[in-house]
Each structure stands twice: as structure tokens, then as C-alpha cells.
Design a protein around this motif. Structure first.
Motif, PDB file in Angstrom:
ATOM      1  N   VAL A  50       0.850  -1.185   0.000  1.00 39.24           N
ATOM      2  CA  VAL A  50       0.000   0.000   0.000  1.00 39.24           C
ATOM      3  C   VAL A  50       0.886   1.234   0.000  1.00 39.24           C
ATOM      4  O   VAL A  50       1.966   1.235   0.582  1.00 39.24           O
ATOM      5  CB  VAL A  50      -0.955   0.002   1.229  1.00 39.24           C
ATOM      6  CG1 VAL A  50      -0.166  -0.001   2.527  1.00 39.24           C
ATOM      7  CG2 VAL A  50      -1.897   1.191   1.183  1.00 39.24           C
ATOM      8  N   ALA A  51       0.439   2.285  -0.686  1.00 41.50           N
ATOM      9  CA  ALA A  51       1.151   3.561  -0.699  1.00 41.50           C
ATOM     10  C   ALA A  51       0.131   4.683  -0.745  1.00 41.50           C
ATOM     11  O   ALA A  51      -0.970   4.526  -1.261  1.00 41.50           O
ATOM     12  CB  ALA A  51       2.090   3.653  -1.898  1.00 41.50           C
ATOM     13  N   GLY A  52       0.506   5.828  -0.163  1.00 35.96           N
ATOM     14  CA  GLY A  52      -0.346   7.003  -0.212  1.00 35.96           C
ATOM     15  C   GLY A  52       0.384   8.151  -0.867  1.00 35.96           C
ATOM     16  O   GLY A  52       1.616   8.196  -0.873  1.00 35.96           O
ATOM     17  N   SER A  53      -0.358   9.076  -1.428  1.00 36.78           N
ATOM     18  CA  SER A  53       0.251  10.234  -2.095  1.00 36.78           C
ATOM     19  C   SER A  53      -0.082  11.511  -1.341  1.00 36.78           C
ATOM     20  O   SER A  53      -0.991  11.549  -0.525  1.00 36.78           O
ATOM     21  CB  SER A  53      -0.257  10.341  -3.533  1.00 36.78           C
ATOM     22  OG  SER A  53      -1.607  10.773  -3.549  1.00 36.78           O
ATOM     23  N   ARG A  54       0.650  12.567  -1.650  1.00 33.04           N
ATOM     24  CA  ARG A  54       0.377  13.858  -1.029  1.00 33.04           C
ATOM     25  C   ARG A  54      -0.997  14.394  -1.432  1.00 33.04           C
ATOM     26  O   ARG A  54      -1.571  15.231  -0.753  1.00 33.04           O
ATOM     27  CB  ARG A  54       1.447  14.874  -1.441  1.00 33.04           C
ATOM     28  CG  ARG A  54       2.812  14.624  -0.851  1.00 33.04           C
ATOM     29  CD  ARG A  54       3.764  15.745  -1.247  1.00 33.04           C
ATOM     30  NE  ARG A  54       5.123  15.479  -0.800  1.00 33.04           N
ATOM     31  CZ  ARG A  54       6.163  16.256  -1.084  1.00 33.04           C
ATOM     32  NH1 ARG A  54       5.971  17.349  -1.820  1.00 33.04           N
ATOM     33  NH2 ARG A  54       7.365  15.959  -0.649  1.00 33.04           N
ATOM     34  N   GLU A  55      -1.495  13.908  -2.559  1.00 31.62           N
ATOM     35  CA  GLU A  55      -2.802  14.359  -3.029  1.00 31.62           C
ATOM     36  C   GLU A  55      -3.944  13.648  -2.316  1.00 31.62           C
ATOM     37  O   GLU A  55      -5.117  13.909  -2.594  1.00 31.62           O
ATOM     38  CB  GLU A  55      -2.920  14.118  -4.543  1.00 31.62           C
ATOM     39  CG  GLU A  55      -1.961  14.951  -5.389  1.00 31.62           C
ATOM     40  CD  GLU A  55      -0.535  14.453  -5.319  1.00 31.62           C
ATOM     41  OE1 GLU A  55      -0.329  13.248  -5.059  1.00 31.62           O
ATOM     42  OE2 GLU A  55       0.387  15.272  -5.489  1.00 31.62           O
ATOM     43  N   GLY A  56      -3.622  12.718  -1.406  1.00 30.97           N
ATOM     44  CA  GLY A  56      -4.650  12.017  -0.655  1.00 30.97           C
ATOM     45  C   GLY A  56      -5.103  10.721  -1.283  1.00 30.97           C
ATOM     46  O   GLY A  56      -6.010  10.071  -0.786  1.00 30.97           O
ATOM     47  N   LYS A  57      -4.494  10.314  -2.403  1.00 36.91           N
ATOM     48  CA  LYS A  57      -4.858   9.052  -3.051  1.00 36.91           C
ATOM     49  C   LYS A  57      -4.060   7.901  -2.443  1.00 36.91           C
ATOM     50  O   LYS A  57      -3.032   8.095  -1.811  1.00 36.91           O
ATOM     51  CB  LYS A  57      -4.579   9.117  -4.545  1.00 36.91           C
ATOM     52  CG  LYS A  57      -5.472  10.091  -5.306  1.00 36.91           C
ATOM     53  CD  LYS A  57      -5.184  10.035  -6.797  1.00 36.91           C
ATOM     54  CE  LYS A  57      -6.084  10.987  -7.571  1.00 36.91           C
ATOM     55  NZ  LYS A  57      -5.821  10.916  -9.021  1.00 36.91           N
ATOM     56  N   SER A  58      -4.561   6.690  -2.697  1.00 39.17           N
ATOM     57  CA  SER A  58      -3.822   5.506  -2.271  1.00 39.17           C
ATOM     58  C   SER A  58      -3.777   4.491  -3.400  1.00 39.17           C
ATOM     59  O   SER A  58      -4.704   4.408  -4.211  1.00 39.17           O
ATOM     60  CB  SER A  58      -4.463   4.869  -1.033  1.00 39.17           C
ATOM     61  OG  SER A  58      -5.750   4.361  -1.349  1.00 39.17           O
ATOM     62  N   LEU A  59      -2.683   3.751  -3.437  1.00 41.19           N
ATOM     63  CA  LEU A  59      -2.531   2.626  -4.361  1.00 41.19           C
ATOM     64  C   LEU A  59      -2.437   1.377  -3.494  1.00 41.19           C
ATOM     65  O   LEU A  59      -1.496   1.220  -2.722  1.00 41.19           O
ATOM     66  CB  LEU A  59      -1.274   2.783  -5.220  1.00 41.19           C
ATOM     67  CG  LEU A  59      -0.867   1.565  -6.065  1.00 41.19           C
ATOM     68  CD1 LEU A  59      -1.978   1.163  -7.020  1.00 41.19           C
ATOM     69  CD2 LEU A  59       0.413   1.869  -6.837  1.00 41.19           C
ATOM     70  N   VAL A  60      -3.451   0.519  -3.599  1.00 39.67           N
ATOM     71  CA  VAL A  60      -3.518  -0.682  -2.779  1.00 39.67           C
ATOM     72  C   VAL A  60      -3.383  -1.899  -3.681  1.00 39.67           C
ATOM     73  O   VAL A  60      -4.090  -2.027  -4.684  1.00 39.67           O
ATOM     74  CB  VAL A  60      -4.848  -0.739  -1.999  1.00 39.67           C
ATOM     75  CG1 VAL A  60      -4.922  -2.008  -1.156  1.00 39.67           C
ATOM     76  CG2 VAL A  60      -4.992   0.494  -1.115  1.00 39.67           C
ATOM     77  N   VAL A  61      -2.466  -2.786  -3.329  1.00 42.49           N
ATOM     78  CA  VAL A  61      -2.219  -4.013  -4.088  1.00 42.49           C
ATOM     79  C   VAL A  61      -2.672  -5.197  -3.249  1.00 42.49           C
ATOM     80  O   VAL A  61      -2.290  -5.325  -2.085  1.00 42.49           O
ATOM     81  CB  VAL A  61      -0.728  -4.149  -4.441  1.00 42.49           C
ATOM     82  CG1 VAL A  61      -0.494  -5.444  -5.219  1.00 42.49           C
ATOM     83  CG2 VAL A  61      -0.246  -2.938  -5.232  1.00 42.49           C
ATOM     84  N   MET A  62      -3.518  -6.065  -3.843  1.00 47.05           N
ATOM     85  CA  MET A  62      -4.025  -7.252  -3.156  1.00 47.05           C
ATOM     86  C   MET A  62      -3.604  -8.490  -3.937  1.00 47.05           C
ATOM     87  O   MET A  62      -3.638  -8.485  -5.169  1.00 47.05           O
ATOM     88  CB  MET A  62      -5.544  -7.183  -3.048  1.00 47.05           C
ATOM     89  CG  MET A  62      -6.036  -6.001  -2.214  1.00 47.05           C
ATOM     90  SD  MET A  62      -7.599  -5.320  -2.821  1.00 47.05           S
ATOM     91  CE  MET A  62      -7.012  -4.358  -4.222  1.00 47.05           C
ATOM     92  N   SER A  63      -3.219  -9.533  -3.214  1.00 52.60           N
ATOM     93  CA  SER A  63      -2.642 -10.704  -3.871  1.00 52.60           C
ATOM     94  C   SER A  63      -3.263 -11.989  -3.356  1.00 52.60           C
ATOM     95  O   SER A  63      -3.690 -12.074  -2.195  1.00 52.60           O
ATOM     96  CB  SER A  63      -1.128 -10.747  -3.620  1.00 52.60           C
ATOM     97  OG  SER A  63      -0.526  -9.515  -3.947  1.00 52.60           O
ATOM     98  N   ARG A  64      -3.298 -13.001  -4.224  1.00 51.35           N
ATOM     99  CA  ARG A  64      -3.636 -14.366  -3.827  1.00 51.35           C
ATOM    100  C   ARG A  64      -2.351 -15.175  -3.760  1.00 51.35           C
ATOM    101  O   ARG A  64      -1.416 -14.916  -4.490  1.00 51.35           O
ATOM    102  CB  ARG A  64      -4.585 -15.004  -4.838  1.00 51.35           C
ATOM    103  CG  ARG A  64      -6.003 -14.445  -4.802  1.00 51.35           C
ATOM    104  CD  ARG A  64      -6.881 -15.172  -5.779  1.00 51.35           C
ATOM    105  NE  ARG A  64      -8.245 -14.665  -5.769  1.00 51.35           N
ATOM    106  CZ  ARG A  64      -9.199 -15.079  -6.599  1.00 51.35           C
ATOM    107  NH1 ARG A  64      -8.921 -16.017  -7.506  1.00 51.35           N
ATOM    108  NH2 ARG A  64     -10.404 -14.570  -6.520  1.00 51.35           N
TER     109      ARG A  64
END
Length: 519
Positions: free
Chosen positions: A398-412
């Protein structure tokens, strides 16, 4: 019932054949109350053998409130130190422990309040005397653990020529147990001891206290005596102690404005290593040349008072921080400064070669991706959201940006059987500590606009985990953990906090973030 003895079930305490009657309540603390006491075996409070009046201070506390080492035993071990009160004895009675000592004068907080301040030269004399007392205490392998103006007492009524005493060793601890080895470093989430207002940064970060922390607390005490109040006084106390630590990481010039000798002492104290022996002579010399002390054994010239390190007061560079771990040979790709619109094609290209994302980070609207063939994942999806940490499950990055967005990676294919996550304004120390005790470990962390996201999982391959929080990296704590065999598995940074380790051959990226590094 004795005057001021409140709800105590007794009016006297006994040391051998001596009986002390409790009188007025002189003050209350977190762990006990102090009463005036008089020697009852003497006629009208006068010692029949010497003709001297015997008035003492008696500290009483419930035995269930005892913290750490018994205070009476500590005073016994420290007997003979000039600047510690004379102890008449200690014991137990009706579920309470008590300690009988000489009755001293006012504490420095009282003196400041009564006189609307203390002269600078007097505070410098206090500093020299207090450092000398701490040097003696430390030489006996103890630290005080709660240095503050309320625990620095005058032995006379003349505040311009103070005869200083250090009292209240209820939070004292050993820094060495006679083995020749310093106690081991550790960091537990939460507050590790002392009085919040004067406690060191290390105490607020939950670290094991050592000699350096007594000196840092003394520095804050001196700042309080010099000024109307400390910069953080009046601030609402948060349960998360890292915010209190952050307030103390301001440059020393703002804490000791126009007081160069105090700035030097503070800079020296906060840059000491965990097990480093302080140079007490050097510390005292910062003040002695100002007050005209002529000591041929002490070189007090400014240019002969080197600091082991320079206190960082500038704004270090913000940059990509990459952590490397040694793995078996595997294929790995690192993508930095990727615009959001190009994320799909980078991720798709890596998937074609069976490279799965293991770490993500963000800076200024761009993203970093680490993809490799050694994750063990079978499939993977990702999600970019305007929310920080949306409600999804089995997160592997998971990562967050200064703009308030997030990138979430989910795995099996990951080994997690349970997972919890939280979105918090501050690092969620209490939540993390609770889950660590329930066999969860931190598997991902991220920050966005000062907010923290922490993901914890069960059935990870991690068998033991420690967490280091700091404001200047690479930190001493991270290096000590590395030397003890720990390896970084998750990292996150704000503009005040970042973790970094150096790259070596045959190492592969384990985690990446963007933040502030020490210059």
C-alpha cells in the motif's frame, strides 16, 4: 490522625527504636506523598543527645504503586554522594512503604514561581551542580529516570547561592548490573518513563533509557527555569507519544534563544549514543567559563569543547529511500517516478513475465513500483482510490500520495489467514502494540498528508518483529537492530520520519518509500 496525613491508616513510622510522627503534607506526586515528620523519641522534637531539632521528610506510598527498584535500596546504594539527601531509614507499614530523609528547602519550580524567574547565572550554577550529581549517580551504575525542577531542591534559603540536591529515585534504573556490559537497547511502543513535560525524545518513543536521557531531561528543566514556559507546555497531550517527541526535535536555538552555553549542552546531550559515556567535564565547561569558575583541570574554551556530532537543524533533502535485503537470486524490476496514467502498462508488462508487485510508494503525484518473481503470489489486483486505504482485504502493498490518493495491491497466494488495517492521524502505537500481542505483525505501512496506514497480518513468515520510530535516519536504533539480526520488512515515511539502509551486491529491493533523509 496526623495533620495532613489524609487517609493514611497510621500516624507514625518506625525505624528501629526511632519513632517519627507524621505532620503536614508537604506535597503529592504520582507515586507517593511527602510529609513533615518529627523524631518523637526526642523531647519536643529535639535530639536529647545533640540538642538539635530533628525534623525530617517522610515519603509514603502504597506498596502496589512501587515502580521498578525500591527507592530506599537505591538511596542505600548511592550513599555518600554529595547532593543526595541523607537517609534515616526506610521500611513498610500497613500496606505502605516509607522513606525517612532530611527535610530540604524548596524545589526549583517553587523558587521560579515565587520569584517570577531565576537569574541566568543561578541557572548556570544549577546546571554545573546537577551535572556533577548525575555524574556521581551514573558512576554507581544508576540513572535517575525523572530529572525535573520539582526534583531539584535547595538546601538553603538563598536561591542565588544554591546548595542543590537531587531527590525522588522512585523511577531509577540500572544502566549496568556489574557485568561490565551496558543494558541492552530496546524500543517498546508507548512512553518509557519519567515526567512527560521533561522526558527525553527517547522516552516518548518508548526506548530503553540510559545516561543520555538524564542529561536531556536536565536540559529541558534548565530551559523551563530560564523561560516562562517550554514550547510544548499547554499543548493537549496525545495518547500517541511520537507527537510529543516530535515537538522536542525542534532546533536547540529556538529552545534556548540567546543562551549559547545552554544550546551547546542541549546539542551535546541529544546527540549522545545509547551506551555512550557522557563527557561530564565537557558539559560543565559550557557553563563554567560563563560564570568565571577557575578550574585548572577543566578546559572551558569554546574551541576546545568538541561535540561528537553536530545537531541537525536544517531541512534535509526529500528523496526516494530504498531498502535492500539479501535474497536468493531472482528477477526484479524497479520503476520510479511513474505517472498515474502509465501505471496500467507498467504493471501489465511485469505480469506477462510473472513479476508481481512487492512494494509501492508515491511522491508528488508519481509512483514507484517494485515487482519481482520471488513473492510466491499466484495472482494480483490493484486499486487506485481517492480515499486513503479503502476497505479491501488481503493487502500485500500500500502507498499514499500527497494528493490524498492511495494505491492498494491485493494478492492471492500469500500466507496471511487474518488481516487488520487502520487509517490514523498519528502512528497508531496502541493499536499496533495490541495486535502484536495477538500474534499479528506489520506487513505494510504507508503515509498520506501526514496520515498513517498500517496493515497487520497473521501467519506471516515473520517470527519476531520490532518497530523503530525516529526523526533522524539512519537511526541508531535501526543500526542496532540490524546488527542484532533484524531486517527491514516494511517502511513508511513522512517528511519528518524515514528509514534507510545501504545497498550491497546480491541484494534485492524489499521496501521503498519517499521522504526525508539525514543530510
Amino acid at each position: 490522625m496526623a495533620a495532613g496525613s489524609d487517609d493514611l491508616p497510621f500516624e507514625t513510622v518506625e525505624i528501629g527504636e526511632r519513632v517519627y510522627k507524621l505532620g503536614n503534607n508537604l506535597g503529592n506526586g504520582r507515586f507517593g506523598r511527602v510529609y513533615e515528620g518529627s523524631y518523637q523519641a526526642a523531647a519536643a522534637g529535639v535530639d536529647t543527645a545533640t540538642g538539635e531539632r530533628v525534623i525530617v521528610a517522610v515519603k509514603v506510598q502504597k506498596m502496589s504503586d512501587d515502580k521498578g527498584l525500591p527507592e530506599g535500596k537505591v538511596y542505600e546504594d548511592l550513599g555518600g554522594i554529595h547532593g543526595l539527601p541523607r537517609i534515616h531509614g526506610y521500611g513498610k507499614k500497613a500496606g505502605y512503604s516509607f522513606l525517612v530523609m532530611d527535610l530540604l528547602g524548596r524545589n526549583l519550580a517553587q523558587v521560579k514561581a515565587e520569584q517570577s524567574g531565576i537569574p541566568r547565572e543561578t541557572v548556570m550554577r544549577v546546571a554545573v551542580k546537577a551535572i556533577s550529581i548525575l555524574e556521581e549517580v551514573h558512576s554507581r551504575k544508576y540513572i535517575h529516570g525523572d530529572v525535573k525542577p520539582e526534583n531539584l531542591l535547595l538546601g538553603s534559603n538563598d536561591p542565588n547561592e544554591p546548595l542543590l540536591f537531587l531527590v525522588d529515585f522512585g523511577l531509577a534504573a540500572r544502566w549496568e548490573y556489574g557485568t561490565g556490559s551496558h543494558v541492552e537497547y530496546n524500543q517498546q511502543l508507548g512512553f518509557s518513563g519519567g515526567t512527560v513535560r521533561y522526558a527525553s525524545v527517547n522516552a516518548h518513543l518508548g526506548r530503553t533509557l540510559s545516561r543520555r536521557d538524564d542529561l536531556e531531561s536536565l536540559a529541558y528543566s534548565l530551559a523551563f527555569l530560564l523561560q516562562e514556559k517550554l514550547p510544548w507546555q499547554g499543548k493537549r497531550r496525545r495518547k500517541n507519544t511520537s507527537s510529543s517527541a516530535k515537538r522536542r526535535r525542534k532546533p536547540s536555538r529556538s529552545l534556548f534563544a540567546s543562551y549559547p552555553e545552554f544550546t551547546k549542552f542541549f546539542g551535546y546531550a541529544v546527540n549522545l549514543g545509547f551506551d555512550e559515556e557522557p563527557d561530564y567535564k565537557n558539559c560543565k565547561s559550557f557553563f563554567q567559563e560563563r560564570i568565571g569558575v577557575n578550574d585548572s583541570q577543566m578546559d572551558s574554551r569554546d574551541d576546545h569543547c568538541p561535540l561528537t556530532k553536530q545537531l541537525r537543524t536544517g531541512r534535509p533533502a526529500a528523496q526516494w529511500v530504498t531498502v535492500y535485503d539479501p535474497w536468493l537470486p531472482t528477477k526484479q524490476r524497479c520503476h520510479y517516478n511513474v505517472p498515474e496514467e502509465f501505471l496500467p502498462q507498467f504493471i501489465a508488462r511485469d505480469k506477462e513475465q510473472k513479476l508481481f508487485i512487492s512494494s509501492v510508494a508515491s511522491c508528488d503525484g508519481k509512483w514507484a513500483l517494485i515487482a519481482d518473481a520471488g513473492t510466491g503470489f499466484q495472482s494480483q489486483v490493484y486499486h487506485i482510490s481517492p480515499e486513503f486505504l479503502p476497505k479491501v482485504f488481503y493487502i500485500t502493498a500500500v502507498a499514499g500520495s500527497r494528493e490524498g490518493k492511495s494505491l492498494v495491491v491485493m494478492s492471492r497466494g500469500n500466507k496471511h489467514s487474518k488481516q487488520e488495517y487502520v487509517d490514523s492521524n498519528l502512528f497508531p502505537s496502541s493499536w499496533v502494540d495490541k495486535n502484536l500481542k495477538a500474534n499479528y505483525v506489520v506487513t505494510s505501512m504507508a503515509t498520506s498528508r501526514g496520515r498513517w496506514a498500517v496493515v497487520m497480518s497473521v501467519d506471516s513468515t515473520i517470527t519476531e518483529q520490532v518497530i523503530e520510530l525516529d526523526f533522524a535516519f539512519p537511526s541508531e536504533g535501526v543500526r542496532r537492530r540490524w546488527a542484532a539480526g533484524y531486517r527491514i520488512t516494511a517502511v513508511a515515511a513522512t517528511m519528518e520520519q524515514v528509514a534507510v539502509e545501504q545497498q550491497d551486491k546480491d541484494f534485492y529491493v524489499a521496501s521503498v518509500c519517499y521522504g526525508r533523509t539525514a543530510s
